[in-house]
Design an enzyme around this catalytic site. Structure first.
Site, PDB file in Angstrom:
ATOM      1  N   GLY A   1       0.579  -1.191  -0.158  1.00 50.10           N
ATOM      2  CA  GLY A   1      -0.051  -0.250  -0.080  1.00 50.10           C
ATOM      3  C   GLY A   1       0.750   1.258  -0.182  1.00 50.10           C
ATOM      4  O   GLY A   1       1.873   1.409  -0.773  1.00 50.10           O
TER       5      GLY A   1
ATOM      6  N   ASP B   1       6.198  -7.279  14.205  1.00 51.43           N
ATOM      7  CA  ASP B   1       4.815  -6.988  14.666  1.00 51.43           C
ATOM      8  C   ASP B   1       5.086  -5.610  15.540  1.00 51.43           C
ATOM      9  O   ASP B   1       5.752  -5.634  16.636  1.00 51.43           O
ATOM     10  CB  ASP B   1       4.543  -8.064  15.460  1.00 51.43           C
ATOM     11  CG  ASP B   1       2.938  -7.582  16.128  1.00 51.43           C
ATOM     12  OD1 ASP B   1       2.338  -6.396  15.788  1.00 51.43           O
ATOM     13  OD2 ASP B   1       2.020  -8.547  16.862  1.00 51.43           O
ATOM     14  N   VAL B   2       4.457  -4.601  15.124  1.00 49.03           N
ATOM     15  CA  VAL B   2       4.768  -3.234  15.732  1.00 49.03           C
ATOM     16  C   VAL B   2       4.094  -3.217  17.115  1.00 49.03           C
ATOM     17  O   VAL B   2       4.677  -2.322  17.878  1.00 49.03           O
ATOM     18  CB  VAL B   2       4.318  -1.993  14.957  1.00 49.03           C
ATOM     19  CG1 VAL B   2       5.398  -1.836  13.880  1.00 49.03           C
ATOM     20  CG2 VAL B   2       3.012  -1.966  14.542  1.00 49.03           C
TER      21      VAL B   2
ATOM     22  N   ASN C   1       3.977   4.082   9.948  1.00 44.40           N
ATOM     23  CA  ASN C   1       2.871   3.652   8.943  1.00 44.40           C
ATOM     24  C   ASN C   1       1.929   2.662   9.210  1.00 44.40           C
ATOM     25  O   ASN C   1       0.783   2.484   8.650  1.00 44.40           O
ATOM     26  CB  ASN C   1       3.488   3.877   7.356  1.00 44.40           C
ATOM     27  CG  ASN C   1       2.396   3.300   6.304  1.00 44.40           C
ATOM     28  OD1 ASN C   1       1.628   4.114   5.704  1.00 44.40           O
ATOM     29  ND2 ASN C   1       2.604   2.117   6.031  1.00 44.40           N
TER      30      ASN C   1
ATOM     31  N   SER D   1      -4.814  10.012  10.327  1.00 50.78           N
ATOM     32  CA  SER D   1      -5.938   9.940   9.034  1.00 50.78           C
ATOM     33  C   SER D   1      -6.889  11.078   9.242  1.00 50.78           C
ATOM     34  O   SER D   1      -7.031  11.552  10.463  1.00 50.78           O
ATOM     35  CB  SER D   1      -6.866   8.637   9.357  1.00 50.78           C
ATOM     36  OG  SER D   1      -8.123   8.883   8.680  1.00 50.78           O
TER      37      SER D   1
ATOM     38  N   TYR E   1     -10.700   2.843  14.990  1.00 53.59           N
ATOM     39  CA  TYR E   1      -9.805   3.146  14.108  1.00 53.59           C
ATOM     40  C   TYR E   1      -9.691   4.696  14.222  1.00 53.59           C
ATOM     41  O   TYR E   1      -8.525   5.167  14.443  1.00 53.59           O
ATOM     42  CB  TYR E   1     -10.276   2.971  12.707  1.00 53.59           C
ATOM     43  CG  TYR E   1      -9.277   3.614  11.747  1.00 53.59           C
ATOM     44  CD1 TYR E   1      -8.067   2.809  11.311  1.00 53.59           C
ATOM     45  CD2 TYR E   1      -9.471   4.608  10.910  1.00 53.59           C
ATOM     46  CE1 TYR E   1      -7.208   3.155  10.459  1.00 53.59           C
ATOM     47  CE2 TYR E   1      -8.768   5.003   9.975  1.00 53.59           C
ATOM     48  CZ  TYR E   1      -7.526   4.440   9.730  1.00 53.59           C
ATOM     49  OH  TYR E   1      -6.694   4.889   8.692  1.00 53.59           O
TER      50      TYR E   1
ATOM     51  N   LYS F   1      -6.486   6.785  15.882  1.00 53.14           N
ATOM     52  CA  LYS F   1      -5.604   7.759  14.781  1.00 53.14           C
ATOM     53  C   LYS F   1      -5.509   9.287  15.657  1.00 53.14           C
ATOM     54  O   LYS F   1      -4.589  10.013  15.454  1.00 53.14           O
ATOM     55  CB  LYS F   1      -6.377   7.922  13.419  1.00 53.14           C
ATOM     56  CG  LYS F   1      -6.045   6.635  12.721  1.00 53.14           C
ATOM     57  CD  LYS F   1      -4.641   6.393  12.346  1.00 53.14           C
ATOM     58  CE  LYS F   1      -4.301   5.351  11.258  1.00 53.14           C
ATOM     59  NZ  LYS F   1      -2.786   5.198  11.160  1.00 53.14           N
TER      60      LYS F   1
ATOM     61  N   PRO G   1      -3.691  11.699   6.160  1.00 46.99           N
ATOM     62  CA  PRO G   1      -4.033  11.242   4.542  1.00 46.99           C
ATOM     63  C   PRO G   1      -5.721  11.218   4.438  1.00 46.99           C
ATOM     64  O   PRO G   1      -6.376  10.857   5.445  1.00 46.99           O
ATOM     65  CB  PRO G   1      -3.510   9.887   4.295  1.00 46.99           C
ATOM     66  CG  PRO G   1      -2.312   9.777   5.585  1.00 46.99           C
ATOM     67  CD  PRO G   1      -3.118  10.312   6.605  1.00 46.99           C
TER      68      PRO G   1
ATOM     69  N   LEU H   1      -8.927   9.702   2.196  1.00 47.95           N
ATOM     70  CA  LEU H   1      -9.181   8.360   1.572  1.00 47.95           C
ATOM     71  C   LEU H   1      -8.215   8.149   0.273  1.00 47.95           C
ATOM     72  O   LEU H   1      -8.347   8.788  -0.809  1.00 47.95           O
ATOM     73  CB  LEU H   1     -10.769   8.181   1.235  1.00 47.95           C
ATOM     74  CG  LEU H   1     -10.982   6.680   0.782  1.00 47.95           C
ATOM     75  CD1 LEU H   1     -10.850   5.536   1.557  1.00 47.95           C
ATOM     76  CD2 LEU H   1     -12.568   7.112   0.281  1.00 47.95           C
TER      77      LEU H   1
HETATM   78  N1  LIG Z   1      -5.393   4.044   2.481  1.00 49.39           N
HETATM   79  C1  LIG Z   1      -6.539   5.198   2.965  1.00 49.39           C
HETATM   80  O1  LIG Z   1      -7.354   5.310   2.680  1.00 49.39           O
HETATM   81  C2  LIG Z   1      -5.766   5.800   4.445  1.00 49.39           C
HETATM   82  C3  LIG Z   1      -6.392   6.826   4.716  1.00 49.39           C
HETATM   83  C4  LIG Z   1      -5.944   7.668   5.739  1.00 49.39           C
HETATM   84  C5  LIG Z   1      -4.904   7.122   6.451  1.00 49.39           C
HETATM   85  N2  LIG Z   1      -4.340   5.756   6.048  1.00 49.39           N
HETATM   86  C6  LIG Z   1      -3.377   5.145   6.992  1.00 49.39           C
HETATM   87  O2  LIG Z   1      -2.383   4.965   6.049  1.00 49.39           O
HETATM   88  C7  LIG Z   1      -1.505   3.884   6.474  1.00 49.39           C
HETATM   89  C8  LIG Z   1      -1.360   2.897   5.302  1.00 49.39           C
HETATM   90  O3  LIG Z   1      -2.562   2.804   4.808  1.00 49.39           O
HETATM   91  P1  LIG Z   1      -2.665   1.507   3.526  1.00 49.39           P
HETATM   92  O4  LIG Z   1      -4.093   1.786   2.861  1.00 49.39           O
HETATM   93  O5  LIG Z   1      -1.542   1.548   2.658  1.00 49.39           O
HETATM   94  O6  LIG Z   1      -3.018   0.063   4.469  1.00 49.39           O
HETATM   95  P2  LIG Z   1      -2.297  -1.444   3.966  1.00 49.39           P
HETATM   96  O7  LIG Z   1      -3.114  -2.266   4.980  1.00 49.39           O
HETATM   97  O8  LIG Z   1      -2.166  -1.821   2.660  1.00 49.39           O
HETATM   98  O9  LIG Z   1      -1.090  -1.180   4.833  1.00 49.39           O
HETATM   99  C9  LIG Z   1      -0.728  -1.219   6.243  1.00 49.39           C
HETATM  100  C10 LIG Z   1       0.616  -2.206   6.256  1.00 49.39           C
HETATM  101  O10 LIG Z   1       1.061  -2.047   7.710  1.00 49.39           O
HETATM  102  C11 LIG Z   1       1.079  -3.731   7.886  1.00 49.39           C
HETATM  103  N3  LIG Z   1       0.930  -3.907   9.120  1.00 49.39           N
HETATM  104  C12 LIG Z   1      -0.099  -4.411   9.760  1.00 49.39           C
HETATM  105  N4  LIG Z   1      -0.090  -4.634  10.981  1.00 49.39           N
HETATM  106  C13 LIG Z   1       1.089  -4.500  11.228  1.00 49.39           C
HETATM  107  C14 LIG Z   1       1.935  -5.058  12.401  1.00 49.39           C
HETATM  108  N5  LIG Z   1       1.286  -5.294  13.529  1.00 49.39           N
HETATM  109  N6  LIG Z   1       3.242  -4.668  12.481  1.00 49.39           N
HETATM  110  C15 LIG Z   1       3.921  -4.382  11.324  1.00 49.39           C
HETATM  111  N7  LIG Z   1       3.331  -4.119  10.221  1.00 49.39           N
HETATM  112  C16 LIG Z   1       1.789  -4.191  10.237  1.00 49.39           C
HETATM  113  C17 LIG Z   1       0.550  -4.487   6.800  1.00 49.39           C
HETATM  114  O11 LIG Z   1       1.210  -5.823   6.368  1.00 49.39           O
HETATM  115  C18 LIG Z   1       0.481  -3.643   5.655  1.00 49.39           C
HETATM  116  O12 LIG Z   1       1.852  -3.664   4.874  1.00 49.39           O
HETATM  117  C19 LIG Z   1      -2.074   3.199   7.669  1.00 49.39           C
HETATM  118  O13 LIG Z   1      -1.750   3.942   8.838  1.00 49.39           O
HETATM  119  C20 LIG Z   1      -3.718   3.747   7.522  1.00 49.39           C
HETATM  120  O14 LIG Z   1      -4.098   4.029   8.706  1.00 49.39           O
HETATM  121  C21 LIG Z   1      -4.851   5.125   5.035  1.00 49.39           C
END
Ligand SMILES: NC(=O)c1ccc[n+]([C@@H]2O[C@H](COP(=O)([O-])OP(=O)(O)OC[C@H]3O[C@@H](n4cnc5c(N)ncnc54)[C@H](O)[C@@H]3O)[C@@H](O)[C@H]2O)c1
Length: 251
Positions: free
Chosen positions: A16, A62-63, A89, A144, A157, A161, A187, A189
């Protein structure tokens, strides 16, 4: 290149938006540590950066686990000699329960908090000794824009955040005297597989219609802000929220 010689950890950097952050930081000369729970994705991200002429390692992390966060900080120091940048992230976003508060289970609440908020705290705690020793560092937390708009049926969620913003502000005050900047991006959506699994197509359309810039948001729309917050260009900016959402929320 704005980040030559820097060492950056990107949590959740295998998929992502996190992958895009990692790729862009590497393109700016940073050496990358991909801290991923998805081991295969982490390895593939590191492989692609190395194949493109950069330097990267992947560490299964695992964070939400304290030993894992200490382990990835150690691995970064062993591989590259220090830690200059942390991009917090990783989060649970894909496939989380979308339910009203009365139906949301306590374990689901705790699981989201453990990764999204405790994980951000644990990773910051793990890298701070190395940053303090250098007298500099950049921590970029990912929140977010749902914190401003409210996300119905996503209270766990959104609360996690919002907690990331509070943590950012408190930490910025604490570590500013050590030359460390801590900022947070909110960010909007953004097009990722995770967003498409969690948010309906109708909701995507509503959000696009509410933006000043009426189009879908891509991971690339965020990567430049991360590079800026990790570079010397932002050395006098700390404790700030940078909202990147095409002018959806104006504040
Ligand atoms: N996509 C959106 O619309 C959006 C909007 C606002 C904020 N965000 C934020 O942006 C960030 C990335 O979102 P995304 O859409 O790429 O999501 P995603 O699910 O594609 O990416 C999240 C990543 O975190 C990893 N992950 C999950 N749990 C974990 C853990 N315990 N330890 C280590 N790694 C872990 C996953 O394997 C994945 O690679 C997130 O913080 C999300 O909340 C996303």
């Amino acid at each position: 290149m704005r980040l030559s010689g820097k060492v950056a950890i990107v949590t959740g950097g295998g998929n992502g938006i996190g992958w895009r952050y990692a790729e862009r930081l590497a393109a700016e000369g940073a050496r990358l540590v991909i801290a991923e729970i998805d081991e295969a994705a982490g390895r593939e991200a590191a492989r692609r950066i190395n194949a493109a002429g950069g330097q990267a390692i992947a560490v299964r992390t695992d964070v939400s686990s304290e030993p894992d966060t200490l382990g990835v900080a150690r691995a970064a120091i062993e591989a590259f000699g220090g830690i200059d940048i942390l991009v917090n992230n990783a989060a649970l976003f894909a496939n989380i329960s979308v339910k009203p508060v009365e139906e949301l289970g306590v374990s689901e609440w705790d699981r989201v908090m453990a990764v999204n908020l405790r994980g951000t705290f644990l990773m910051a705690r793990a890298v701070l000794p190395s940053m303090k020793a250098c007298g500099s560092g950049k921590i970029v937390n990912i929140s977010s824009n749902t914190v401003f708009s409210g996300g119905p049926s996503m209270s766990h969620y959104v609360a996690s955040k919002a907690g990331v913003i509070g943590l950012t502000r408190s930490l910025a005050r604490e570590v500013g005297p050590f030359g460390i900047c801590v900022n947070v991006i909110t960010p909007g959506l953004t097009d990722t597989a995770a967003a498409e699994q969690t948010i309906s197509k109708d909701r995507f359309d509503v959000v696009v219609g509410a933006r000043s810039i009426r189009r879908r948001q891509a991971p690339d729309d965020l990567a430049g802000t991360v590079v800026f917050l990790c570079s010397a260009d932002s050395d006098f900016i700390t404790g700030q929220i940078i909202n990147v959402d095409g002018g959806h929320i104006l504040h």
